[in-house]
Design an enzyme around this catalytic site. Sequence first.
Site, short mmCIF file in Angstrom:
data_model
loop_
_atom_site.label_atom_id
_atom_site.label_comp_id
_atom_site.label_asym_id
_atom_site.label_seq_id
_atom_site.Cartn_x
_atom_site.Cartn_y
_atom_site.Cartn_z
CE LYS A 33 -0.76 0.43 5.06
NZ LYS A 33 0.19 1.74 5.25
CB THR A 34 4.05 2.30 1.79
OG1 THR A 34 3.63 1.82 2.93
CG2 THR A 34 4.90 3.59 1.91
CG ASP A 225 -0.67 5.18 5.28
OD1 ASP A 225 -1.48 4.13 4.73
OD2 ASP A 225 0.57 5.17 5.52
CD GLU A 226 -1.44 2.19 8.49
OE1 GLU A 226 -2.55 1.47 8.55
OE2 GLU A 226 -0.43 1.71 8.55
CD GLN A 256 -2.58 -4.52 8.78
OE1 GLN A 256 -1.36 -4.26 9.41
NE2 GLN A 256 -2.76 -4.58 7.57
NE ARG A 614 2.41 -7.07 11.06
CZ ARG A 614 1.99 -6.23 10.10
NH1 ARG A 614 3.15 -5.36 9.63
NH2 ARG A 614 1.10 -6.68 9.43
#
Length: 776
Positions: A33-34, A225-226, A256, A614
């Site tokens: 996504k980044t 973002d987020e 998340q 992770r």
Amino acid sequence: MEKYLNQLNDAQLAPTLQKDGPMIIIAGAGSGKTRVLTYRIAYLMSQGVDAFNILALTFTNKAAKEMKGRIADIVGDSGAKNLWMGTFHSVFAKILRFEGHHLGFPSNFTIYDTQDSQKLLGSIIKELGLDKDIYKTKQVYSRISSYKNSLITVKAYFNNPELMEADAMARRPRMGDIYKEYVDRCFKAGAMDFDDLLLRTNELLTRFPSVLAQYQSRFRYILVDEYQDTNHSQYLIVRALSDRFQNICVVGDDAQSIYAFRGANINNILNFQKDYDNVNVYRLEQNYRSTKMIVGAANSVIEHNKTKLDKIVWTANDVGEKVIVHRSMTDGDEGRYVANTIWETKMNEQLPNSDFAVLYRTNAQSRAIEDALRKRDIPYRIYGGLSFYQRKEIKDVTAYLRLILNTADEEALKRVINYPARGIGQTTIDRLVVAANATGKTMYDIMKDIDNVSININNGTKNKLKDFVTLIESYKVMNQNSNAFDLAEHVTKTSGLIRELNKDGTPEGVTKMDNVQELLNGIKDFVEGQIELADAGDSLAEFLEDVALATDLDGDKGDPNHVALMTIHLAKGLEFSHVFIVGMEEDLFPSAMSMNTRSELEEERRLFYVALTRAEKQAYLTYTLSRYRWGKLIDAEPSRFIEEIDEEFVNITTPLKEQRINPMLDASIFGDIEPNKIRFAKPKSPKFQKKAPKQKTENFKISTPKKLKPVAQSNGASNLFDTKLTVGNIVNHQRFGRGEVLKIEGSGGDLKAEIKFENGDTKKLLLRFAKLEVIS
């Protein structure tokens, strides 16, 4: 097409190329996504959009810096510098610098941090003549912070009878008065706290339409973002700024969303399509980070949540190894399992320490992990906080213990002489230092002989110093005949440390209590371990020497090659080759404080999903059958999250459930039953006999090693070791693992065996205490 766009897959390319209109990118873990956000901004600029007209909001300065750096690589430094990119607080503070005069604030207003705010609130509480034990500063600060993030202004508070009644029921009826005075004092001082940066921006955009129109016109393209982590205040600002052009792109993953305790509202992302017309929905579902096994395990867990957006995360990566589930007897054993596994994996696969991470639900869990890692000489780093033994509350306890052993330890004395508060001020301490230096004596010696020393201290303070000396002297007497745990437990209770920590009911205060509890657990574990070792003691001196080794080896000395230790919340956005998720037990993870409602439990499950994703190659889940709580072993049971993973994705190395008999009542309350008074014999009919449940063995192998059997001694007493143990036997020890018997010496109760273990250690164990199993 721009060359850099060739690095995107089809799913990533589509949202990157959409120029106008509202859009939501539902991005699964590890889906890039980044990269999409970065390339989308670069693409907008290549299509003629002025950098000054783009606003990009992130949740960390690190994310903003990394994105800006990537964009600069594509479009050049000059273009990237003109972007409005940063965290919510940094961007809105910038706006308030320009426009704050509308609200009566100077352009150079001060931003109060948490300590500044709490110090001001403490003064206000004192000035209002309120009981500081009822109006605890941290609790008042937390309450005011929640008001502001929910856009409850002072005026709104006094217009809300329910809020006022709730505070009255909590014995804080003057909360509104404190809130009003705090806001007035901040305004008078030309200061804003962190929450004001959001609240005042909302006020600015609401009360001054011309300002809103100005920034709506400027920020023609907005990217967030987020988005799942935005709170109500942030949500309203984004809605207001994007309302004119509606060229808004939000990126996030509902799976998340783990910051509800900070006010994050998952409904912001769930309801995004209702807030704007003709929203385009994109899904990034290919995971580039993890193996098929890890992705499958994570998907099977999050499927249990009812509140979620539709997406199917998949990966083209290797199948990989199954998620390993391991059971330990205690948290100390759990730490040793983690350390041993890291060491063996490093050696076998030639991996750096930085490939490993240990994640836990609470900071207090790091103690057992740290102890085990340093004993294997594995360097580690604590993220998001100090090393366990460097935390204030732990240093306070160990300072008392150090002073008991060495009253000349001036730093330990200074730390605890007035903590908890005894009315011994800094002026008194300074005079003690001067007197000690002048006479060549220690501060403690001066205090012991305070009546015969020429020093300008009044009689009331002298009596307080005498009381403190008496307290320390009593500890020194107890130390002569007590082990380290009994003494440490006594010190924490009688010194007032526990009472002081109990006064603080905030999450931070609870965490400090947990940390002191974990220190006592560690001392208890140390004492019990020392009992088995020949030529070893369980004294305070030996424990503090053990701790000294921890502090000497601890910390990041500039070498990036270390194992990462952190809470799961801090791990968000990071990735590691091998990840250990420890403490997978009910009431710990999921937390006992987060199971009151379905929404709380679902957030805990999302937190586990974050932890699991992770891992790139291997994930380990560990749990214990018991944990120390204030020196007592408390039974534990595996987390429900382990059982929610589909069987095809896990390798249970030890039985998930062990048959244990835990009576609900203490049998002693019914008195002793004499054999000749039993009236009925036990039925022999098969229908009264229960069959032991079959163990599930498909994922593990059960072995039955020979156990040491007691033999009768000549005096008729029962001896707890096997006299037939011989040199060359291979044995297993719960703490040290497998080893070979090198030598046996002594007799009777002093019989001891020298054993070389596979981890390289050689130990002399007293056989009457050692819990050994003979393998061969």
